[in-house]
Design a protein around this motif. Structure first.
Motif, mmCIF file in Angstrom:
data_model
loop_
_atom_site.group_PDB
_atom_site.id
_atom_site.type_symbol
_atom_site.label_atom_id
_atom_site.label_comp_id
_atom_site.label_asym_id
_atom_site.label_seq_id
_atom_site.Cartn_x
_atom_site.Cartn_y
_atom_site.Cartn_z
ATOM 1 N N MET B 188 0.841 -1.189 0.000
ATOM 2 C CA MET B 188 0.000 0.000 0.000
ATOM 3 C C MET B 188 0.885 1.251 0.000
ATOM 4 O O MET B 188 0.622 2.201 -0.727
ATOM 5 N N GLY B 375 -15.334 1.648 4.093
ATOM 6 C CA GLY B 375 -14.723 0.768 3.101
ATOM 7 C C GLY B 375 -15.687 0.226 2.070
ATOM 8 O O GLY B 375 -15.277 -0.380 1.098
ATOM 9 N N THR B 377 -17.826 -0.394 -1.046
ATOM 10 C CA THR B 377 -17.578 0.101 -2.385
ATOM 11 C C THR B 377 -18.751 -0.096 -3.337
ATOM 12 O O THR B 377 -19.296 0.856 -3.889
ATOM 13 N N THR B 401 -13.796 5.139 -2.053
ATOM 14 C CA THR B 401 -13.854 3.761 -2.568
ATOM 15 C C THR B 401 -14.411 3.750 -3.978
ATOM 16 O O THR B 401 -13.881 3.079 -4.860
ATOM 17 N N ILE B 404 -11.860 4.908 -6.558
ATOM 18 C CA ILE B 404 -10.892 3.884 -6.961
ATOM 19 C C ILE B 404 -11.523 2.905 -7.942
ATOM 20 O O ILE B 404 -11.021 2.677 -9.037
ATOM 21 N N PHE B 421 -3.917 4.630 -6.421
ATOM 22 C CA PHE B 421 -3.276 3.894 -5.322
ATOM 23 C C PHE B 421 -3.060 4.817 -4.125
ATOM 24 O O PHE B 421 -3.098 4.378 -2.976
ATOM 25 N N GLY B 424 -6.077 4.836 -2.280
ATOM 26 C CA GLY B 424 -6.087 3.569 -1.546
ATOM 27 C C GLY B 424 -5.288 3.664 -0.264
ATOM 28 O O GLY B 424 -5.708 3.170 0.783
ATOM 29 N N LEU B 427 -7.187 5.647 2.343
ATOM 30 C CA LEU B 427 -8.239 4.779 2.864
ATOM 31 C C LEU B 427 -7.652 3.751 3.830
ATOM 32 O O LEU B 427 -8.200 3.480 4.905
ATOM 33 N N PHE B 428 -6.504 3.194 3.437
ATOM 34 C CA PHE B 428 -5.854 2.169 4.244
ATOM 35 C C PHE B 428 -5.469 2.718 5.618
ATOM 36 O O PHE B 428 -5.722 2.087 6.649
ATOM 37 N N ILE B 431 -8.539 3.100 7.701
ATOM 38 C CA ILE B 431 -9.064 1.823 8.186
ATOM 39 C C ILE B 431 -8.184 1.265 9.295
ATOM 40 O O ILE B 431 -8.671 0.707 10.283
ATOM 41 N N MET B 432 -6.860 1.440 9.148
ATOM 42 C CA MET B 432 -5.963 0.923 10.185
ATOM 43 C C MET B 432 -6.218 1.646 11.498
ATOM 44 O O MET B 432 -6.238 1.022 12.569
#
Lengths: 286, 451
Positions: B188, B375, B377, B401, B404, B421, B424, B427-428, B431-432
């Motif tokens: 990522m 998240g 989509t 989402t 992407i 990306f 992404g 977003l990652f 989410i983490m």
């Protein structure tokens, strides 16, 4: 007196909320099935698909592709998932490693499928040059379903009474034999529940497969011989049912009955899997 | 110990060890042979092109001046890794570390299996390019290598004893989850950060212009982030009260027969694929919003933030219901009984005692719902309208989402794709953060209940 009124209002609110949940479900199911079932004929399920306007609009290739993705992902994920669960419940000492593994599976189950899709695209499709293919999609789905399989198998293994294990150990069976011959078979219905939940996830998955299996693979498996046809198809693009629903709903080229009937087929599959998982998990809780 | 010293067993053990040395040495020799002898042959235009493993490793297959078959990087990596694994296995065998040697050989086997897929791919490309026979020694060499490595692996296992090696295998499979998380995180960042660095973090996150295909491309994702956030907040605002009340209903109030309807409904709601929610939203919700609010004097196409909020609030319901119900049920019954004994009614006990006592569990459910909503989509992309603009309740929006998924189909290689990306990655990270908060809160909840 005021309290009574407040109770009435709150109670009504609770009942209404529960009613909303049920009504929404019935609304969705009813609408899709009412519009889709009449078009879900035998020929729809068993003929091929062509993108041209007047071509055949069956979904047999999508059903086959869905089965492919299910089987390949399960072949990859089930051994790893069961192995992890066995390690976590039978071998590992509670400590830092175990808590890191638990955290990792939790994180994996929280990552949205679109990110799995991006990852699968970057690694399997581009880096490994597996292209848009069923194998790329299945490798991506393997990671998606791993947490589900690990968690359910773990629960099932923990539910096996300790006396079984101790008894077997006491008569001199090795740890491996106890695990594989005793505990795992006892936990089988739980393991199967996990596998069915994973199948449900694969059947409904769209975002992770969108850029890994490709959306234009509507061909049937074919090749010079049966071996080529069966295994060669793994390297080809494969549109699954859920992807097909998305495509035919969004591009507007297919008659509107196609997405409805596809959605009905999907719903029936999901409903069936859901019941199966319910029955199995009740059996293993006994 | 006495049994182990019996001569029969010693003989068997000796046979195993000899077999092991033989098989592993053969695998090693074969690895070297494949590297330096022209094993692989391609018949093209009547002439035979022979290549050694080393050549395949460092160069592509040149069939003629303008025809080149590119060897996938993955194949190269796997080739090196499988050879290295066999080499390591041999060295470890010499050091009598059977456990690690067995693991190394198993590693070689796994890499060899991955090789097969790649080789099948190369063969396919080659035959498409006009090579009439491309099987050559490549496939046979690998099959033999695979079998020898497998034999070595199994023999090391049998020398070692099954128990320890089985534990090793289980441990490795458990480590795969960690590996997956680490690799996903690395990728990522590797794929997402170049675009962010090139565009500039501030410009990327807070830019309001998203024109990836214009002559002077602009990559600002502020409106996408806002659309995701507003959609999520709206879904929580509607979904959490309904979900919480439904969980109260299931845990405390419902008569048995009603519960037997509501609970399967919630389970089924969780099982419906998101693309079906999207399709339903597109066919029912969007037209409904369009007609209703046009009548009320707003101009709207129906698809937009409101539709996103409504569909997401339905989708997060099952998550919140199941987590909150578990939390409510784990509230000690003495709390409830004490409250009832003081003369409180059942309803006021629920709201004044049980919900506050279960708040950390309920919060965990809400956070899980946030993660799902951010998240999501497919359902979102089908009802959002997909226009990048300042999100208002009735305007078409494009959450991250959807951005992407929508553009990956046509984005050219280069900055546009990298920017996707980059989204992404944003977003990652989001989410983490949600995930870590969830783990933290649910752990605290468990500790509180334990007290």
């Amino acid at each position: 007196m005021r309290n009574k009124k407040k109770d009435m209002v709150l109670g009504a609110f609770i009942w209404i909320s529960a009613a909303i949940t049920v009504v929404v479900l019935v609304g969705i199911l009813g609408y899709i099935l009412y519009n889709g079932l009449p078009h879900m004929t035998w020929s729809f399920l068993t003929t091929t698909y062509s993108a041209s306007k007047n071509g055949s609009k069956g979904i047999l290739p999508m059903i086959i592709n869905t089965l492919y993705v299910i089987i390949v992902s399960l072949v990859l994920a089930v051994p790893i998932g069961i192995g992890s669960a066995i390690y976590l419940t039978q071998y590992a000492k509670q400590g830092r490693l175990v808590s890191i593994i638990r955290f990792a599976t939790e994180v994996l189950s929280g990552i949205p499928s679109i990110l799995f899709g991006l990852f699968g695209y970057a690694v399997f499709v581009v880096l490994f040059q597996l292209k848009l293919s069923i194998i790329s999609g299945s490798l991506t789905m393997m990671i998606c379903i791993l947490p589900t399989i690990i968690r359910t198998t773990e629960e099932a293994l923990l539910a096996v009474p300790g006396a079984y294990k101790e008894g077997a150990l006491a008569i001199g069976a090795g740890k491996l034999r106890v695990t594989m011959g005793m505990i795992l078979p006892c936990a089988m219905s739980g393991v199967l529940t996990g596998i069915i939940l994973a199948i449900g996830r694969i059947v409904g998955e769209t975002a992770a497969l969108l850029f890994t299996v490709g959306v234009s693979g509507n061909a049937m498996p074919k090749g010079k011989n049966i071996f080529d046809a069966l295994f060669g198809h793994i390297l080809e693009q494969g549109n699954t049912l859920a992807l097909h629903l998305y495509n035919s709903a969004m591009n507007g080229k297919d008659p509107v009955s196609v997405p409805f009937a596809t959605a009905s087929a999907l719903l029936i599959m999901v409903f069936f899997l859901n019941r199966l998982a319910g029955i199995l998990s009740r059996r293993f809780k006994k | 110990m006495e049994i182990k010293n019996s001569s029969f067993l010693r003989k068997e053990d000796l046979a195993r060890r000899t077999g092991l040395r033989l098989a592993s040495c053969l695998a090693g020799i074969l690895a070297i042979v494949t590297l330096f002898l022209p094993f692989s042959s391609f018949v093209f235009d009547g002439s035979v092109i022979r290549m050694t493993g080393m050549q395949l490793l460092v160069s592509n297959i040149r069939l003629s001046a303008d025809l080149l078959i590119v060897i996938p990087v993955g194949l190269r990596i796997c080739m090196i890794l499988s050879f290295a694994a066999v080499g390591a296995g041999l060295v470890l065998l010499g050091m009598k570390k059977f456990l690690f040697a067995g693991t190394a050989f198993f590693g070689a086997v796994i890499f060899a299996v991955v090789e097969f897929t790649f080789i099948a791919g190369v063969t396919q490309t080659a035959s498409r390019a006009g090579v009439s026979s491309a099987d050559g020694g490549m496939l046979y060499g690998w099959t033999l290598f695979f079998l020898l490595a497998l034999t070595s692996a199994i023999l090391s296992v049998s020398v070692l004893g099954l128990e320890k090696s089985a534990e090793m295998i289980f441990k490795i499979s458990a480590l795969i989850s960690i590996g997956a998380v680490v690799i996903i995180t690395i990728y990522m960042f590797v794929y997402g950060s170049p675009a962010i660095v090139q565009i500039g973090l501030g410009k990327f996150l807070f830019g309001t212009q998203w024109k990836p295909t214009a002559a002077d491309p602009q990559f600002g994702i502020l409106y996408m982030i806002l659309a995701s956030l507003f959609g999520c907040i709206g879904a929580i605002a509607i979904g959490v009260p309904i979900g919480l009340m439904t969980s109260v209903f299931l845990a405390e109030i419902a008569p048995k027969w009603v519960r037997s309807i509501v609970r399967p409904s919630v389970e089924l709601l969780a099982g419906i694929p998101s693309v079906i929610y999207g399709f339903w939203g597109m066919k029912v919700l969007v037209p409904f919003i369009r007609t209703t609010f046009t009548k009320l004097g707003y101009s709207t196409t129906g698809s937009g933030l409101l539709a996103v909020i409504l569909i997401l609030s339905i989708m997060i319901l099952p998550t919140i219901v199941s987590v909150a119900e578990t939390a409510l049920k784990s509230v000690p019954s003495s709390y409830t009984e004490a409250s009832l004994a003081l003369g409180n009614t059942k309803i006021s006990t629920i709201f004044a005692v049980q919900i506050p006592a279960a708040r950390s569990g309920i919060l965990a459910g809400v956070i899980l719902g946030v993660g799902r909503a951010i998240g999501e989509t497919m359902a979102v992309i089908m009802v959002a309208g997909n226009i990048v603009q300042l999100p208002t309740l009735f305007s078409s929006v494009r959450p991250m989402t959807a951005g992407i998924a929508f553009e990956m189909g046509y984005a050219e290689n280069g900055l546009h794709r990298q920017a996707l990306f980059g989204i992404g990655l944003v977003l990652f990270v989001f989410i983490m953060l949600v995930n870590i908060t969830f783990t933290f809160i649910s752990k605290r909840g468990v500790q509180m209940n334990a007290k």
